[in-house]
Write a protein that holds these residues in place. Structure first.
Motif, PDB file in Angstrom:
ATOM      1  N   GLU A 231      -9.228 -17.609   8.099  1.00  0.00           N
ATOM      2  CA  GLU A 231      -9.270 -17.763   6.606  1.00  0.00           C
ATOM      3  C   GLU A 231      -8.022 -18.365   6.151  1.00  0.00           C
ATOM      4  O   GLU A 231      -6.896 -18.214   6.529  1.00  0.00           O
ATOM      5  CB  GLU A 231      -9.484 -16.233   5.909  1.00  0.00           C
TER       6      GLU A 231
ATOM      7  N   ASP B  55      -6.828 -14.069  -2.525  1.00  0.00           N
ATOM      8  CA  ASP B  55      -6.935 -12.779  -3.439  1.00  0.00           C
ATOM      9  C   ASP B  55      -6.097 -11.710  -2.914  1.00  0.00           C
ATOM     10  O   ASP B  55      -5.215 -11.099  -3.472  1.00  0.00           O
ATOM     11  CB  ASP B  55      -8.106 -12.488  -4.110  1.00  0.00           C
ATOM     12  N   SER B  56      -6.363 -11.601  -1.550  1.00  0.00           N
ATOM     13  CA  SER B  56      -5.817 -10.714  -0.705  1.00  0.00           C
ATOM     14  C   SER B  56      -4.406 -10.410  -0.765  1.00  0.00           C
ATOM     15  O   SER B  56      -3.698  -9.396  -0.239  1.00  0.00           O
ATOM     16  CB  SER B  56      -6.586 -10.463   0.635  1.00  0.00           C
ATOM     17  N   VAL B  57      -3.715 -11.760  -0.895  1.00  0.00           N
ATOM     18  CA  VAL B  57      -2.306 -11.893  -0.680  1.00  0.00           C
ATOM     19  C   VAL B  57      -1.451 -12.036  -1.948  1.00  0.00           C
ATOM     20  O   VAL B  57      -0.476 -12.113  -2.006  1.00  0.00           O
ATOM     21  CB  VAL B  57      -1.913 -12.641   0.615  1.00  0.00           C
ATOM     22  N   LYS B  58      -1.974 -12.491  -2.954  1.00  0.00           N
ATOM     23  CA  LYS B  58      -1.479 -12.708  -4.058  1.00  0.00           C
ATOM     24  C   LYS B  58      -0.576 -11.655  -4.772  1.00  0.00           C
ATOM     25  O   LYS B  58      -0.648 -10.534  -4.762  1.00  0.00           O
ATOM     26  CB  LYS B  58      -2.516 -12.821  -5.287  1.00  0.00           C
TER      27      LYS B  58
ATOM     28  N   LYS C 218       0.546  -4.912   4.927  1.00  0.00           N
ATOM     29  CA  LYS C 218      -0.170  -3.909   4.996  1.00  0.00           C
ATOM     30  C   LYS C 218      -1.001  -4.123   6.586  1.00  0.00           C
ATOM     31  O   LYS C 218      -0.923  -4.988   6.865  1.00  0.00           O
ATOM     32  CB  LYS C 218      -1.367  -4.165   4.033  1.00  0.00           C
TER      33      LYS C 218
ATOM     34  N   GLU D  69      -3.908  -4.327   7.141  1.00  0.00           N
ATOM     35  CA  GLU D  69      -5.076  -5.503   7.132  1.00  0.00           C
ATOM     36  C   GLU D  69      -4.314  -6.743   7.138  1.00  0.00           C
ATOM     37  O   GLU D  69      -5.154  -8.007   7.065  1.00  0.00           O
ATOM     38  CB  GLU D  69      -6.075  -5.338   5.976  1.00  0.00           C
ATOM     39  N   ASP D  70      -3.248  -7.155   6.846  1.00  0.00           N
ATOM     40  CA  ASP D  70      -2.270  -8.350   7.124  1.00  0.00           C
ATOM     41  C   ASP D  70      -2.431  -8.883   8.735  1.00  0.00           C
ATOM     42  O   ASP D  70      -1.952  -9.804   9.081  1.00  0.00           O
ATOM     43  CB  ASP D  70      -1.113  -8.574   6.640  1.00  0.00           C
TER      44      ASP D  70
END
Length: 117
Positions: free
Chosen positions: A46, A62-65, A87, A89-90
């Motif tokens: 991604e 959006d997940s890292v903004k 996190k 999830e990163d």
């Protein structure tokens, strides 16, 4: 020969920070938008962040903004990804590539980022 050499990954605790680097060669770096991507186990690669050739525009998933920033040094032909407030999830292998909306060249080996909870 086009080459991407990603570095700076490692194991970090939840909430920690890392700075990734990507040294590029084999194409006109200063004229090229660049992006960072990531691929977690079992998931598709991604787009995480992008930066235009002069660095004037950036974009983020959006997940890292608000947690990641992207920058570049055209003299060094290097693009960076500063990752804060990491996190679990990163956790993924992180890659860079030429392009702003999609990758346009082959892939390097990437650098592994693992975030422990």
């Amino acid at each position: 020969q086009v080459q991407f050499v990603e570095s700076g990954g490692g194991l970090v605790q939840f909430g920690g920070s890392l700075r990734l680097s990507c040294a590029a060669s084999g194409f006109p770096f200063g004229l090229s938008a660049m992006s960072w991507y990531r691929q977690a186990p079992g998931k598709e690669r991604e787009l995480v962040a992008g930066i235009t050739s002069g660095g004037g525009m950036t974009k983020f998933a959006d997940s890292v903004k608000g947690r990641f920033t992207i920058s570049r040094d055209n003299d060094k032909k290097t693009v960076y990804l500063q990752m804060n407030s990491l996190k679990p999830e990163d956790t993924a292998v992180y890659y860079c590539n030429r392009g702003y909306n999609y990758a346009t060249l082959g892939w390097g080996r990437g650098t592994q980022v693992t975030v422990s909870s």
